[in-house]
Design a protein around this motif. Structure first.
Motif, short mmCIF file in Angstrom:
data_model
loop_
_atom_site.label_atom_id
_atom_site.label_comp_id
_atom_site.label_asym_id
_atom_site.label_seq_id
_atom_site.Cartn_x
_atom_site.Cartn_y
_atom_site.Cartn_z
N TYR A 17 2.77 1.16 -3.69
CA TYR A 17 2.01 1.14 -4.93
C TYR A 17 0.63 1.79 -4.82
O TYR A 17 -0.09 1.86 -5.82
CB TYR A 17 1.84 -0.30 -5.43
N GLY A 18 0.26 2.21 -3.63
CA GLY A 18 -1.04 2.87 -3.47
C GLY A 18 -2.20 1.91 -3.65
O GLY A 18 -2.11 0.72 -3.34
N GLN A 19 -3.32 2.43 -4.16
CA GLN A 19 -4.54 1.64 -4.27
C GLN A 19 -4.39 0.44 -5.21
O GLN A 19 -5.11 -0.56 -5.09
CB GLN A 19 -5.69 2.52 -4.77
N GLY A 20 -3.46 0.52 -6.16
CA GLY A 20 -3.26 -0.60 -7.07
C GLY A 20 -2.79 -1.86 -6.38
O GLY A 20 -2.89 -2.97 -6.93
N ALA A 21 -2.29 -1.71 -5.14
CA ALA A 21 -1.77 -2.87 -4.42
C ALA A 21 -2.87 -3.85 -4.00
O ALA A 21 -2.58 -4.99 -3.66
CB ALA A 21 -1.01 -2.41 -3.17
N VAL A 22 -4.13 -3.40 -4.00
CA VAL A 22 -5.20 -4.30 -3.58
C VAL A 22 -5.35 -5.48 -4.54
O VAL A 22 -5.98 -6.49 -4.20
CB VAL A 22 -6.55 -3.55 -3.46
N GLU A 23 -4.80 -5.36 -5.75
CA GLU A 23 -4.88 -6.47 -6.70
C GLU A 23 -3.91 -7.60 -6.37
O GLU A 23 -4.08 -8.73 -6.82
CB GLU A 23 -4.57 -5.96 -8.12
N LEU A 80 0.83 -1.21 0.00
CA LEU A 80 0.00 0.00 0.00
C LEU A 80 0.87 1.26 0.00
O LEU A 80 0.56 2.25 -0.67
CB LEU A 80 -0.93 0.00 1.21
#
Length: 441
Positions: free
Chosen positions: A40-46, A37
């Motif tokens: 990579y920010g919100q893209g890390a949720v993938e 998080l």
């Protein structure tokens, strides 16, 4: 902040979380999620979803619950007690015969289960009280049970080698075959140690009284039938797999079904046994799945930061170490970490860092899997926090103290180190069988 510094902070944070007593998968997963998080920010949720799909697409994982189930149902059905009685009768007149029989029992149980926990439980509950009652030295039998049970993670079908195969992307079948001769070599060295030490000091292991062993040869041969079912299951399962008649997953299903049938033939199959076996299988399998999921997420971030290349650059370029010096440092670091972590934790934490380095140094990853697994065995019995040491203390009678357990393991520790040295000097001990089988196939 450099990527190397971030990687170092991630590793330090993970070790700190482990020291707090958190579950291994929770500590690894928490650090991986937090770092993802932040980086990579919100893209890390993938990333968790990607890890799940990577795991579920790796079909050899289906073998884990099958082999765990097979080991537990054979252990719970009483087949191990029958085996020990047969070994007791056949080896009772030999000096140290019960200790020899215990090691042989551990090898057989290892071939049925793939985990050291089952071997430890069976050895501590069946063999240890029997040897104590007959006047065996408590430190000798404590070391025999601990050392023998550690063979479970090397002799096929080793669950640890399945996990290593997934992380290193190596064929599980070749890894199993590579573990056969090293496992037998280590077991033979254990047997040789027991025979020699009992000859030097006969007081350690009295022979069993004649009146307990006097029985017709026909009765002794009948006792050997206790070993027919386990051997038949193991050799049928492995033989059908190696010859190509069954795939890896099909052989695991065959083994589990055969173990259930064998238990029914013995007249010991019940709903209670099936329920308890299924419950234990589910618990162990879920633990492995959570660990691997956390490790995949952690490893993805570590690889993205270039931690593996940084370690390679430090060892090879900055320190100027040779490939064998680097390998020695890797093995030494595994042994040190094994003082604090179990084998699965080491596999999911450290192996993803070292495997790219081992590949870059042109070592065979099948060979390294065997070396790593033996190092895990050493970790199991290394004071002060070896997993088997505390498991042994929990199961042993009060007269066997923790100090006795610590002292008893020293010769078996040295034998395991000797086995690693022999495999490093003669790699074909591990590589000859898989190369011969797969090249012929």
């Amino acid at each position: 902040m450099s990527y190397e510094t971030i990687a170092l902070l991630m590793f330090a944070a993970m070790m700190l979380m482990l020291l707090t007593g958190q579950r291994v998968f929770a500590a690894i997963g928490f650090v991986a999620a937090g770092a993802a998080l932040l980086l990579y920010g919100q893209g890390a949720v993938e990333m968790p979803f990607n890890a799940v799909f990577r795991l579920f697409n790796w079909f050899p994982m289906l073998t884990l619950p099958m082999f765990i189930y097979m080991g537990y149902i054979l252990a719970e059905s009483g087949i191990a007690e029958d085996l020990y009685r047969a070994l007791h009768v056949w080896f009772g007149r030999v000096r140290g015969g019960l200790a020899i029989g215990t090691i042989l029992l551990m090898i057989i149980i290892s071939a049925m289960n793939g985990l050291s926990v089952a071997g430890m439980a069976i050895g501590a509950t069946i063999a240890l009280p029997e040897m104590l009652r007959r006047g065996y030295d408590k430190m000798l039998i404590s070391g025999v049970v601990q050392g023998g049970s550690s063979l479970g993670i090397l002799v096929p079908p080793s669950v640890v080698l399945v996990l290593y195969g997934m992380i290193a992307r190596q064929p599980v079948g070749q890894l199993w075959l590579a573990g056969v001769f090293p496992g037998l070599l280590m077991g033979a060295l254990f047997l040789l140690y027991v025979i020699v030490i009992c000859r030097i000091n006969p007081k350690l292991a009295p022979t069993v009284r004649d009146d307990e062993l006097n029985m017709p040869l026909v009765e002794k041969i009948k006792l050997l039938r206790a070993g027919i079912l386990p051997f038949l299951i193991f050799f049928s399962m492995m033989g059908l797999f190696v010859t190509g008649y069954l795939s890896l997953i099909e052989s695991a299903v065959f083994g589990a079904a055969s173990a259930t049938l064998a238990t029914a033939v013995k007249g010991r199959l019940s709903l209670r046994l099936l329920h308890e076996t299924a419950r234990r299988t589910l618990a162990i399998s879920c633990m492995f799945l959570w660990l691997i999921l956390a490790a995949l997420a952690f490893g993805a971030i570590f690889d993205g930061l270039g931690a593996g290349r940084a370690i390679e650059g430090l060892f090879v370029n900055d320190w100027g170490l040779s490939r064998w010096q680097v390998m020695a440092m890797i093995i030494f670091s595994f042994i040190i970490l094994g003082i604090f972590l179990d084998d699965t934790a080491m596999l999911v934490i450290v192996a993803p860092l070292y495997i790219p380095l081992v590949r870059a140094l042109d070592f065979d990853l099948i060979w390294f899997g065997v070396v790593y697994t033996i190092t895990c065995q050493i970790a199991y019995i290394t004071p002060p926090f070896g997993y088997n040491l505390f498991l042994m203390r929990a199961m042993a009678p009060p007269e066997i103290t923790l100090g006795d357990i610590y002292r008893s393991i020293t010769p078996f520790f040295l034998i395991m180190v000797l086995t690693i040295v022999l495999i490093m000097i003669f790699p074909q001990i591990a590589l000859w069988l898989p190369q011969r089988v797969y090249l012929q196939g």
